[in-house]
Scaffold this motif. Sequence first.
Motif, mmCIF file in Angstrom:
data_model
loop_
_atom_site.group_PDB
_atom_site.id
_atom_site.type_symbol
_atom_site.label_atom_id
_atom_site.label_comp_id
_atom_site.label_asym_id
_atom_site.label_seq_id
_atom_site.Cartn_x
_atom_site.Cartn_y
_atom_site.Cartn_z
ATOM 1 N N LEU A 204 -4.624 0.818 8.912
ATOM 2 C CA LEU A 204 -3.898 -0.449 8.995
ATOM 3 C C LEU A 204 -4.109 -1.262 7.715
ATOM 4 N N GLY A 205 -5.344 -1.304 7.240
ATOM 5 C CA GLY A 205 -5.626 -2.013 5.997
ATOM 6 C C GLY A 205 -4.907 -1.401 4.811
ATOM 7 N N SER A 207 -2.078 0.173 4.879
ATOM 8 C CA SER A 207 -0.654 -0.179 4.968
ATOM 9 C C SER A 207 -0.419 -1.603 4.474
ATOM 10 N N PHE A 208 -1.348 -2.519 4.762
ATOM 11 C CA PHE A 208 -1.238 -3.884 4.245
ATOM 12 C C PHE A 208 -1.279 -3.888 2.722
ATOM 13 N N ALA A 211 1.926 -2.666 1.291
ATOM 14 C CA ALA A 211 2.975 -3.676 1.422
ATOM 15 C C ALA A 211 2.850 -4.749 0.340
ATOM 16 N N VAL A 212 1.632 -5.072 -0.041
ATOM 17 C CA VAL A 212 1.401 -6.136 -1.023
ATOM 18 C C VAL A 212 1.568 -5.631 -2.446
ATOM 19 N N LEU A 232 1.348 -13.784 -0.432
ATOM 20 C CA LEU A 232 0.885 -12.505 0.109
ATOM 21 C C LEU A 232 -0.622 -12.327 -0.012
ATOM 22 N N LEU A 235 -2.479 -11.505 3.248
ATOM 23 C CA LEU A 235 -2.244 -10.138 3.697
ATOM 24 C C LEU A 235 -3.045 -9.153 2.850
ATOM 25 N N GLY A 239 -5.962 -6.654 4.165
ATOM 26 C CA GLY A 239 -5.927 -5.225 3.890
ATOM 27 C C GLY A 239 -7.190 -4.738 3.219
#
Length: 540
Positions: A204-205, A207-208, A211-212, A232, A235, A239
Amino acid sequence: MSATTDVQVHAPAADGALTAPAGPAAQSVDWLAIAPPTAVAVAGLAVLVADLFLPEHRKRILGPLSGAALLLAAVPLLFLRTRNTATFCLPDGLQECSYSADTLALVLQFLVLAAAFVTVLISMPAVRDLKLPAGEYWFLLLSATAGAALVPASRDLVTLVIALEVASLPSFALVGLRLGNRGSAEAALKFFLSSVTATAVTLLGASFLYAVTGTLHFQGISDGLTNTDPQLNPLGSAGLALTMVGFAFKASVVPFHFWVPDTYVGAPVPVAAFLSVVGKTAGLSGLVLLVVQAFASRGEIWGPALAVLAAVTMTAGNAAALRQRPDRAHGAVRLLAWSSVGQAGYLLVPLAAAAPEAGTHPERALSSAGATVAYLLMYAAVNLGAFAVVAHIGRAGRANRLQDYRGLYASHPLAALALGFFLLCLAGLPPGVIGLFAKVAVFSTAVENGLGWLAVIMAVNVVIALYYYLRWTALAFRGAEHAAKGAAKPAAAGAGGDGPQQRPRIAAPLSAGIALTAAAGVILSLDPDLVLTFAAGGLR
């Protein structure tokens, strides 16, 4: 013959068809660079296939073959030590690669392969005594080793997480390989469930972060976290924190340590030794790479967090080890389990100290992380040695209580001397000079980087740890006269566990494992610069 193989990269045309490459090969694979983990993985598959065709009475040769494969896998490290090469690089000229055989990777790969080799020596009697399935055991051990060897060479999040999982998944099966043993099954289940949860949080981290930053390579992540849109930043910080959870779990950092004592006790002793060194090395390697490379620009976030985790981890581990009673079943293994948690706290100190310099002076941050590598090399040698002695006591059919070591010097003086030396190294007392110097290197790193409060907590914990290490050492040399008198009373000796005649001769592979680790500890104590050079910038 060249060690690289060119891989053609085809660009899609407008109609979706692949066109021929416009120029020379865009990417090359350096087979020598990836040889260590690849050789171990191939050896694991070969062992599994050989197990299908070997008769039962010949499967004992799979252990020596596994050890030989690990030695052969370490040979390429000799040729790579001056090359500092990378492979699996992007074809866009950004110099972003997924695999790097730099000094940091080579040192940690050597540590993983050497520790796995000693584990093979410790495991040979256990596989026979516990009637473990030989083919499956050696295949799983080599597979976990291959994953652990890949971790320090990884330079992007996908490769790093996959490598950590390759190191973890076989370990679950190794812990639960004692068929029909309820404690082993419970330990494997607890280890599996907690590890899967930690991995999910890490993904999950990751993926964050993607995304950033729009990339999974460490250098791109570091640049992206610096230049990202301020909106951001939360986020990206989330992450960063979540990604580090999985590696903190493998390194047995509080509060991700709860699986350690029960897993070590439920697993065969050689597997516990493997987890305490190779598993911890995999987790710490990932943390080093993340903080020094991927998250270097955000030291103000992870630096204080690691400092607090280091203080809590060493305190919780040493406090729990201090409470182990001499008459508790499996007390020796449980004490080493909590000791490994405490040692993880010491190993985090240099990483926390690297935070102020990570973004602006990466070479200084790498020097601070070098103290972690130096301490890890010392810890690996002496902790494996202590587990080798514990494995011998467990072979005698005892419950591996601390009091079972009373009078060990009377029956096995060399084993008692070796155990005492290993424990004194972990405590940081002479003649375990390397343990003292490694602790001083970690302590100095904290002081020099403005973490005086953490250095004070570490000093207090070192004093606390002295008690349980010295108590165990004293037990091995205490009661020798009583043990000698007990030789005339077999029944009493069997009840009290002090009779020297109750302890069988040390198996040859165990003797070799104890001798190798003791020799490593003595050599490092005579010449501490062999590892302390990494604390002085030797990883550059």
